[in-house]
Design an enzyme around this catalytic site. Structure first.
Site, PDB file in Angstrom:
ATOM      1  N   LYS A 128       0.834   2.698  15.807  1.00 33.07           N
ATOM      2  CA  LYS A 128      -0.367   3.548  15.730  1.00 33.07           C
ATOM      3  C   LYS A 128      -0.058   5.010  15.385  1.00 33.07           C
ATOM      4  O   LYS A 128      -0.874   5.694  14.775  1.00 33.07           O
ATOM      5  CB  LYS A 128      -1.149   3.485  17.044  1.00 33.07           C
ATOM      6  CG  LYS A 128      -1.652   2.086  17.367  1.00 33.07           C
ATOM      7  CD  LYS A 128      -3.137   2.005  17.276  1.00 33.07           C
ATOM      8  CE  LYS A 128      -3.700   0.590  17.337  1.00 33.07           C
ATOM      9  NZ  LYS A 128      -3.145  -0.303  18.350  1.00 33.07           N
ATOM     10  N   GLU A 134     -11.690   5.879  20.220  1.00 31.59           N
ATOM     11  CA  GLU A 134     -11.705   4.777  21.173  1.00 31.59           C
ATOM     12  C   GLU A 134     -10.267   4.314  21.368  1.00 31.59           C
ATOM     13  O   GLU A 134      -9.395   4.608  20.562  1.00 31.59           O
ATOM     14  CB  GLU A 134     -12.527   3.618  20.599  1.00 31.59           C
ATOM     15  CG  GLU A 134     -11.797   2.708  19.594  1.00 31.59           C
ATOM     16  CD  GLU A 134     -11.386   3.374  18.278  1.00 31.59           C
ATOM     17  OE1 GLU A 134     -11.908   4.467  17.966  1.00 31.59           O
ATOM     18  OE2 GLU A 134     -10.513   2.816  17.579  1.00 31.59           O
ATOM     19  N   SER A 176       4.750  -4.957  16.230  1.00 32.72           N
ATOM     20  CA  SER A 176       3.860  -3.795  16.190  1.00 32.72           C
ATOM     21  C   SER A 176       4.002  -2.844  17.376  1.00 32.72           C
ATOM     22  O   SER A 176       3.742  -1.655  17.246  1.00 32.72           O
ATOM     23  CB  SER A 176       2.404  -4.241  16.057  1.00 32.72           C
ATOM     24  OG  SER A 176       2.051  -5.131  17.095  1.00 32.72           O
TER      25      SER A 176
HETATM   26  C1  LIG Z   1      -3.581  -1.653  18.583  1.00 28.86           C
HETATM   27  C2  LIG Z   1      -2.491  -2.631  18.465  1.00 28.86           C
HETATM   28  C3  LIG Z   1      -2.610  -3.797  17.694  1.00 28.86           C
HETATM   29  C4  LIG Z   1      -3.901  -4.207  17.060  1.00 28.86           C
HETATM   30  O1  LIG Z   1      -4.415  -3.325  16.129  1.00 28.86           O
HETATM   31  P1  LIG Z   1      -4.313  -3.570  14.573  1.00 28.86           P
HETATM   32  O2  LIG Z   1      -5.134  -2.500  14.002  1.00 28.86           O
HETATM   33  O3  LIG Z   1      -4.830  -4.942  14.298  1.00 28.86           O
HETATM   34  O4  LIG Z   1      -2.879  -3.461  14.224  1.00 28.86           O
HETATM   35  C5  LIG Z   1      -1.513  -4.620  17.563  1.00 28.86           C
HETATM   36  N1  LIG Z   1      -0.347  -4.338  18.169  1.00 28.86           N
HETATM   37  C6  LIG Z   1      -0.185  -3.234  18.935  1.00 28.86           C
HETATM   38  C7  LIG Z   1       1.123  -2.995  19.595  1.00 28.86           C
HETATM   39  C8  LIG Z   1      -1.244  -2.352  19.104  1.00 28.86           C
HETATM   40  O5  LIG Z   1      -1.079  -1.258  19.860  1.00 28.86           O
END
Ligand SMILES: *Cc1c(COP(=O)(O)O)cnc(C)c1O
Length: 419
Positions: free
Chosen positions: A109, A131, A398
């Protein structure tokens, strides 16, 4: 929210004639999805954001500053890691991870938060609002706001506040005002409703820094552009390591920002098979999942058109996922388009499968993944077991799972064998 769906200034639908890499069109459409369905007071402000973004995105100053922060602050490039132990355990294809969990603040993010905050600052805004679901976007945005000396206000559902307590504390330490959202299901969708309402009070001095590739144009494009670095780096790194492109890409899809970040650099490489993974929650009964692309129908939410889990009246349905960051009834317009043109296959993983993958990953690789990411890992494990040892899968890791450990220990300690 009602005001966002009722008054549309954009009704035109343009067919997606452009190659996927060149979308959206000027009005923010990916095929029939996207656009900007806004109440009149916001139209002008959103146009200004689009204009400012186009002005600065190619300026040397902006590009250099973002590059410097990505490198020295976030720690980019994040590595591509060959998970040999996990691959051996699964006994099929070779699994690789793009390590977005190693970024400062622990997830992908920060990539778009730095971009959005720099843009807001450039536009002379005093305050960023957003949000958050699991708290990752909130933490990353608060971090960017602290760095750039801006005020920050984060809206978060009460249910998620209880579940993701460490991130709430982190945001407060970093100087954000955290606004608990007490209506509806008190999770991500209501947090977006609440943040939009606060933004509407004063769209001139405030900037709504949306947390994924969702919302009205230009956000799905802008957030994608800031996340695209993930796939660009990964492509070079993977080629350098293996001499080939990966056979498969896998990423979890909430709004879809980490997925589109990885996928974009590979969309034109037809030999690469691409998989997005949505949450099947407790199963496919209404209200028990958030598998938007699998079970939704085109509709409008939060100012844009996409696949949407909705009732007969077009109101967003209640959703559930164990991963707060995937718990959203809409999905990015570009994902909606990539589904229709069949460039990406969207699959599902349920709560229990995600928790199992969380545990396997922790024990075999020594990496505790976020519950969101655990969906991608669970699917990659399934896929790997069906493939041969020469085939490769690149998964977007992610985020890290520190934020989830108390929740898991309390609720699923028996499932992962730590009781
Ligand atoms: C917020 C988040 C997601 C989901 O959001 P996307 O916009 O679909 O990427 C996935 N993995 C992590 C670690 C997150 O913080």
């Amino acid at each position: 929210m009602e005001t966002m769906t009722a008054e549309r200034t954009e009704v035109g639908e343009l067919p997606g004639q452009l190659p996927p890499g060149q979308l959206p069109d000027e009005k923010g459409y990916f095929g029939e999805y996207g656009g900007a369905y806004l109440p009149p007071p916001l139209v002008e402000e959103m146009n200004k954001i689009t204009e400012s973004y186009h002005q600065i995105k190619d300026s040397v100053e902006f590009k250099e500053e973002l590059k410097r922060l990505n490198r020295d602050y976030t720690g980019r490039p994040s590595p591509v890691y060959h998970a040999k132990s996990l691959s051996a355990k699964v006994g099929g294809a070779q699994i690789y991870f793009k390590r977005e969990d190693l970024n400062h603040t622990g997830a992908h993010k920060i990539n778009h938060c730095l971009g959005e905050a720099l843009l807001a600052k450039h536009m002379g805004k005093k305050k960023v609002i957003a949000e958050t679901g699991a708290g990752q976007h909130g933490v990353a945005l608060t971090t960017a706001a602290a760095l750039l000396d801006m005020e920050c206000e984060i809206h978060m559902g009460e249910v998620d506040i209880a579940k993701e307590h460490p991130n709430v504390i982190r945001m407060k330490i970093l100087g954000a005002k955290v606004v608990p959202v007490t209506f509806g299901l008190r999770t991500l969708k209501e947090a977006v409703d609440s943040a939009f309402m606060a933004y509407m009070q004063d769209p001139v001095t405030q900037f709504y820094a949306i947390g994924s590739v969702v919302g009205p144009h230009p956000f799905p494009m802008m957030v994608r552009d800031f996340q695209q670095i993930v796939g660009e780096e990964a492509k070079d790194q993977f080629l350098a390591k293996t001499g080939k492109l990966p056979d498969h890409l896998v990423a979890c899809v909430g709004g879809g920002s980490n997925a589109i970040g990885l996928f974009t650099a590979f969309l034109e490489d037809k030999e690469v098979q691409i998989h997005g993974v949505e949450p099947a929650g407790k199963g496919f009964k209404d209200g028990e999942h958030a598998a938007t692309l699998k079970l939704g129908k085109p509709g409008i939410i939060h100012g844009f058109k996409c696949y949407l889990l909705q009732d007969e009246k077009g109101e967003p349905s209640p959703v559930h996922s164990i991963a707060s960051g995937l718990d959203y009834p809409g999905v990015g317009p570009q994902h909606s388009y990539l589904k229709d043109i069949k460039r990406v296959k969207y699959e599902t993983i349920n709560d229990v499968e995600a928790i199992e993958a969380f545990s396997i990953m922790s024990k075999t690789e020594g990496i505790i993944p976020a519950l969101e990411t655990s969906h991608a890992i669970a699917y990659a494990i399934k896929l790997a077991s069906k493939l041969g040892p020469k085939e490769t899968i690149l998964v977007n890791l992610s985020g890290r799972g520190d934020k989830d450990i108390d929740f898991i220990a309390e609720n699923y300690g028996d499932v992962i064998g730590i009781d």
